[in-house]
Design an enzyme around this catalytic site. Sequence first.
Site, PDB file in Angstrom:
ATOM      1  N   TYR A  97     -24.432  43.881 -18.021  1.00  0.00           N
ATOM      2  CA  TYR A  97     -24.919  44.497 -19.246  1.00  0.00           C
ATOM      3  C   TYR A  97     -23.761  44.631 -20.229  1.00  0.00           C
ATOM      4  CZ  TYR A  97     -29.290  45.991 -16.938  1.00  0.00           C
ATOM      5  OH  TYR A  97     -30.498  46.038 -16.301  1.00  0.00           O
ATOM      6  N   LEU A 107     -18.103  37.487 -23.196  1.00  0.00           N
ATOM      7  CA  LEU A 107     -17.889  38.544 -22.214  1.00  0.00           C
ATOM      8  C   LEU A 107     -18.822  38.422 -21.012  1.00  0.00           C
ATOM      9  CD1 LEU A 107     -17.358  41.484 -24.710  1.00  0.00           C
ATOM     10  CD2 LEU A 107     -15.605  40.154 -23.501  1.00  0.00           C
ATOM     11  N   LYS A 109     -19.608  35.679 -19.640  1.00  0.00           N
ATOM     12  CA  LYS A 109     -18.910  34.711 -18.782  1.00  0.00           C
ATOM     13  C   LYS A 109     -17.758  35.384 -18.026  1.00  0.00           C
ATOM     14  CE  LYS A 109     -17.104  30.081 -18.731  1.00  0.00           C
ATOM     15  NZ  LYS A 109     -16.873  28.852 -19.451  1.00  0.00           N
ATOM     16  N   ASN A 137     -32.901  34.998 -23.484  1.00  0.00           N
ATOM     17  CA  ASN A 137     -31.464  34.777 -23.690  1.00  0.00           C
ATOM     18  C   ASN A 137     -30.701  34.874 -22.376  1.00  0.00           C
ATOM     19  OD1 ASN A 137     -31.702  34.401 -26.458  1.00  0.00           O
ATOM     20  ND2 ASN A 137     -31.313  36.540 -26.933  1.00  0.00           N
ATOM     21  N   TYR A 142     -27.918  32.358 -17.642  1.00  0.00           N
ATOM     22  CA  TYR A 142     -27.791  32.117 -16.200  1.00  0.00           C
ATOM     23  C   TYR A 142     -27.993  30.646 -15.858  1.00  0.00           C
ATOM     24  CZ  TYR A 142     -27.928  37.183 -15.939  1.00  0.00           C
ATOM     25  OH  TYR A 142     -27.664  38.517 -16.117  1.00  0.00           O
TER      26      TYR A 142
END
Length: 171
Positions: A97, A107, A109, A137, A142
């Site tokens: 999150y 971030l 990643k 998104n 993913y």
Amino acid sequence: MNIRLIQCATESLDALQTISRDTFYETFHEKNSEESMTDYLNDAFSVEKLTAEIKNKHSLFKLLYVNEELAGYLKINTDEAQSEQLGQETLEVERIYILNRFQKLGLGKVLMNEAIKLAHEKNKNKIWLGVWEKNLNAIAFYENAGFEKTGSHSFFMGEEEQKDFIMTKHL
């Protein structure tokens, strides 16, 4: 941009609770009723529940700081702490999150790479996660990270049952 990951301990409980509630609300409030959101936030991110999760030896939280500001967090689970029992060789990424204002900065990643590093350290050969079927998104993120849809399970937002895709990546 200065990025730091800090393992969360009980001393950081207030920060964890705030970032958990804020990121979840930002991400999901527009597609859920206020009552369901309130019920979920009060239950999932209660002091008691977060304290138990922090103390669980099979769960780990990493707080993400950008230029000394808390921007997001990662939660992983192994063994019996996993929300689905998918085997001893798996690591669950329960939460990645990030506050909206810090998104699109790479971030996610950073947090995913941390999860992969932790999986290797724990000798796990698969990572899995659940993602809401309407969170397009996140699903795209993913998939770009090499995850594939391998199933689904129910997620309850208050009294409302929703469907999460289970996505898996082999290491």
